[in-house]
Design a protein around this motif. Structure first.
Motif, PDB file in Angstrom:
ATOM      1  N   GLN A 260      30.052  60.039 -23.540  1.00 54.54           N
ATOM      2  CA  GLN A 260      31.339  60.606 -23.220  1.00 54.54           C
ATOM      3  C   GLN A 260      31.800  60.331 -21.743  1.00 54.54           C
ATOM      4  OE1 GLN A 260      33.556  62.482 -25.411  1.00 54.54           O
ATOM      5  NE2 GLN A 260      32.121  61.557 -26.874  1.00 54.54           N
TER       6      GLN A 260
ATOM      7  N   SER B  21      34.042  58.416 -18.832  1.00 56.90           N
ATOM      8  CA  SER B  21      35.446  58.296 -18.947  1.00 56.90           C
ATOM      9  C   SER B  21      35.751  57.811 -17.541  1.00 56.90           C
ATOM     10  CB  SER B  21      36.367  59.588 -19.360  1.00 56.90           C
ATOM     11  OG  SER B  21      35.908  60.642 -18.391  1.00 56.90           O
ATOM     12  N   GLY B  22      37.062  57.406 -17.519  1.00 57.55           N
ATOM     13  CA  GLY B  22      37.654  56.963 -16.205  1.00 57.55           C
ATOM     14  C   GLY B  22      37.716  55.494 -16.035  1.00 57.55           C
ATOM     15  N   THR B  23      37.475  54.829 -14.780  1.00 57.10           N
ATOM     16  CA  THR B  23      37.527  53.410 -14.596  1.00 57.10           C
ATOM     17  C   THR B  23      36.048  52.926 -14.322  1.00 57.10           C
ATOM     18  OG1 THR B  23      39.997  53.470 -13.774  1.00 57.10           O
ATOM     19  CG2 THR B  23      38.468  51.572 -13.220  1.00 57.10           C
TER      20      THR B  23
ATOM     21  N   ASN C 296      35.303  51.291 -26.582  1.00 55.83           N
ATOM     22  CA  ASN C 296      36.072  52.069 -25.685  1.00 55.83           C
ATOM     23  C   ASN C 296      37.401  51.856 -25.808  1.00 55.83           C
ATOM     24  OD1 ASN C 296      33.919  53.498 -23.524  1.00 55.83           O
ATOM     25  ND2 ASN C 296      33.030  51.625 -24.010  1.00 55.83           N
ATOM     26  N   PRO C 297      38.417  52.842 -24.992  1.00 55.50           N
ATOM     27  CA  PRO C 297      39.785  52.694 -25.240  1.00 55.50           C
ATOM     28  C   PRO C 297      40.378  51.557 -24.382  1.00 55.50           C
ATOM     29  CG  PRO C 297      39.143  55.089 -24.857  1.00 55.50           C
ATOM     30  CD  PRO C 297      38.018  54.305 -24.730  1.00 55.50           C
TER      31      PRO C 297
ATOM     32  N   ASN D  30      32.006  55.064 -25.348  1.00 52.68           N
ATOM     33  CA  ASN D  30      32.566  56.229 -24.395  1.00 52.68           C
ATOM     34  C   ASN D  30      33.826  56.199 -24.487  1.00 52.68           C
ATOM     35  OD1 ASN D  30      30.186  57.198 -23.091  1.00 52.68           O
ATOM     36  ND2 ASN D  30      29.505  55.048 -22.984  1.00 52.68           N
ATOM     37  N   VAL D  31      34.452  56.810 -23.471  1.00 57.33           N
ATOM     38  CA  VAL D  31      35.734  56.814 -23.198  1.00 57.33           C
ATOM     39  C   VAL D  31      36.642  56.284 -21.887  1.00 57.33           C
ATOM     40  CG1 VAL D  31      36.154  58.678 -24.780  1.00 57.33           C
ATOM     41  CG2 VAL D  31      35.815  59.226 -22.448  1.00 57.33           C
ATOM     42  N   ILE D  32      35.899  55.158 -21.706  1.00 52.07           N
ATOM     43  CA  ILE D  32      36.253  54.171 -20.447  1.00 52.07           C
ATOM     44  C   ILE D  32      37.705  53.779 -20.732  1.00 52.07           C
ATOM     45  CG2 ILE D  32      35.922  52.457 -19.300  1.00 52.07           C
ATOM     46  CD1 ILE D  32      32.771  52.996 -19.580  1.00 52.07           C
ATOM     47  N   VAL D  33      38.880  54.139 -19.910  1.00 55.16           N
ATOM     48  CA  VAL D  33      40.131  53.479 -20.137  1.00 55.16           C
ATOM     49  C   VAL D  33      40.511  52.453 -19.234  1.00 55.16           C
ATOM     50  CG1 VAL D  33      40.684  55.855 -20.775  1.00 55.16           C
ATOM     51  CG2 VAL D  33      40.893  55.260 -18.324  1.00 55.16           C
TER      52      VAL D  33
END
Length: 624
Positions: free
Chosen positions: A8, A10-12, A51-52, A31-34
């Protein structure tokens, strides 16, 4: 390799070029890496799939899904004619190109330092250490189905071949299984820690209620030898006959400890199928406990007593000795041996061996010096800070998750409680006592219909009502243990049930103690002000949900507690309060009817005096 998948995150993501050269692979999949920045500076392997950022920017490098690479490896097999046919159950021995029965099993490495399974150099090291340290013939090892599984563990199917002949004998299988299952064999450091799950050895398998040809031949040989021996002994007199027959019986038991299994009405079924457990003679265990002296006694219950001892090789052990008339009869004894000999995990008490001789039934476990969790919460007076309690919960959960998700077939413990969780000198938790456990032979069925057994206060109400046992029954019991860690109380004290008391007391609006000031153990009261504490209580309440379907799996519990520990500060007692209580809205529920209000609680003849905290008893709970 650094594995950070499914966390989980996230972020950059920023990957500077200054990262150490030894870090060859970084796995950030699922994960939720944007977004990413500076990753072009990282020249090693980076995994970002699922990942996104890979959906929004499909052109970003490193977004390729890494499919498992499954390979087989043997340095010697290429020398053999692979077209050669072997009998059913046999494989080609790479050491001599002949046919033989291999001893097979699965090695699962939890933290290897590499990702590329196509590197032959790594597996050449593994193969070489296996045949050398297990005292096999050079090259008598085949590594097969090498891949990273869905948990990102390196999984290797291992086939070991006998140095001479076509099969291993009983003592050789026992020796090799013991070395691998108890991690006495050490792989090359790049492979890291591992566990081993053995397959049944084909020549020893009992099929259709009849013994294999190997077993039949052995029995026939013993019978012929016995007949010749009787004739010889008659010539030298009755006394000599009796003495030599006694010696012969002892010798047979040392090589086949279950030769008499099934000879009495108490015995049930065929001999246990063992993987790595040692057989001890009665004299060996008598000697290492000073004739079972009272000074060596460390516990007692309805089944008998537990003694500490030291084997001739210096290993400290705990010996569980069943007393005459105990409920731990032959079926339970056999069940516990079979279960413990096939499961090996650092958070499960290891079975070293057993004794089935001279009317004795004894189990020999590793010695766990720290006592039970219940003793450490109350009797021993050990100070257990909040972070230590989280570690104990995590270790216990990992042991149960192994039983539910990695054992083959899965195992339901059926008697999880604080007296069945032992702590070593470093407070590492180990789940113990498998006398009531059940195999889930049909995993698609999802449950086992069975007579309700368990311990008062920990029993899953849905299991009690339906008699349908499942892994979620263990989850309920573990949730009660989590509440013990929070409160320091036994599940039932002075007629009050801790699950109901906590459920009624929870107040999400109370930013300081979550409504549990009167319930929480004073030793960890400061921790009650932290978000980690609230998260832990919420997870415990999910585990004790009256609906089994609403409870999490033990694998989910492990991940949740791991995340809590990662967010805990290094020092005990340095936690700070001040987290939003709204994160836990909905945790408090009205109390349903007491799950034990309409039952008659009877102590079975398994026995023992005292209340539900006695050392390793069990209760049967029956409807009125």
């Amino acid at each position: 390799m650094k594995c950070m998948s499914k966390n989980q995150l996230s972020g950059t993501l920023t990957m500077p070029g200054s990262i150490g050269a030894q870090l060859q692979t970084v796995d950030f999949q699922e994960n939720v890496i944007v977004d990413v920045a500076g990753i072009s500076n990282y020249k090693k392997t980076l995994l970002l799939a699922l990942n996104p950022v890979c959906s929004d920017k499909p052109t970003v490098a490193f977004c390729t899904v890494q499919k498992p690479n499954v390979i087989a490896y043997s340095t010697s097999m290429a020398k053999c004619n692979t077209a050669r046919g072997c009998q059913s159950g046999q494989d080609q021995n790479p050491a001599n190109c002949g046919c033989a029965y291999s001893y097979n099993g699965k090695m699962v490495f939890r933290a290897p330092s590499f990702k590329d399974v196509s590197s032959t150099a790594n597996f050449q090291q593994l193969e070489e250490t296996l045949w050398r340290l297990l005292s096999l013939r050079e090259g008598a090892v085949v590594l097969n189905r090498i891949h990273f599984n869905e948990d990102n563990y390196l999984q290797v199917q291992v086939s070991l071949f006998p140095s001479t002949g076509t099969l291993f004998n009983v003592s050789e299988v026992s020796r090799i299984g013991f070395l691998l299952s108890n991690q006495t064999y050490k792989p090359p450091p790049i492979f890291g820690p591992y566990f081993f799950i053995a397959d049944p050895y084909v020549p020893f398998i009992v099929a259709g209620g009849k013994k294999s040809k190997f077993s039949t031949a052995a029995v026939a040989g013993i019978a012929v030898a016995g007949g010749v021996l009787v004739i010889a002994l008659i010539l030298v007199g009755l006394f000599a006959l009796r003495q030599k027959r006694r010696n012969k019986e002892l010798k047979e038991r040392s090589t086949d400890p279950f030769a008499s299994w099934g000879a009495t009405q108490k015995d049930s079924g065929g001999a246990p199928q063992l993987k790595g457990a040692r057989f001890f003679s009665f004299e060996e265990l008598k000697s290492c406990t000073d004739n079972f002296a009272d000074s060596h006694e460390i516990g007692a219950g309805g089944y008998g007593k537990v003694y500490k001892g030291t084997l001739v090789d210096g290993i400290r052990v705990a010996i569980k000795r069943a007393q005459s008339g105990s409920m731990q009869g032959a079926p339970e004894f056999k069940n516990e041996i079979e279960l413990l000999s096939r499961v090996h995990h650092r958070n499960l008490v290891s079975l070293i061996g057993f004794c089935f001789q001279q009317g004795e039934q004894m189990l020999v476990y590793e010695f766990v010096a720290g006592g039970t969790l219940r003793e450490n919460l109350v009797v021993r007076g050990t100070y257990l800070g909040w972070k230590k309690r989280l570690r104990i919960a995590l270790g216990s959960a990992r042991g149960l998750a192994y039983l539910h998700e990695l054992a083959d077939p899965p195992i339901i413990h059926r008697d999880i409680k604080s007296t069945n969780i032992l702590l070593d000198e470093n407070l590492k938790a180990k789940v113990a006592d498998f006398g009531l456990s059940k195999l889930v032979a049909d995993t698609e069925k999802g449950h086992v219909s069975t007579q309700v057994k368990g311990t008062l206060g920990y029993l899953d109400p849905e299991y009690y009502m339906t008699q349908q046992l499942s892994e979620k029954s263990d989850v309920y019991s573990f949730g009660v243990v989590m509440l013990e860690l929070v409160s320091g109380r036994q599940p039932i004290e002075k007629g009050k049930y801790v699950v109901r008391e906590v459920r009624q007391a929870i107040d999400p609006a109370d930013r300081d103690y979550y409504g549990l000031r009167a319930i929480v153990d004073p030793a960890i009261r400061d921790a009650a002000r932290t978000p980690g504490f609230r998260r832990f209580v919420q997870l415990a309440m999910q585990c004790v949900d009256e609906s089994a379907a609403a409870r999490p799996t033990m694998g989910t519990v492990v991940k949740e507690v791991e995340a809590m520990l990662l967010n805990e500060p290094d020092g005990e007692g340095s936690n700070s309060a001040g987290s939003s209580a709204t994160e836990f809205d909905g945790a408090g529920r009205g109390a349903p009817s007491h799950p034990y209000s309409d039952v008659e609680i009877t102590r079975s003849s398994y026995g023992g005096a005292g209340d539900a905290s006695d050392y390793m008893p069990y209760f049967e709970v029956k409807p009125k």
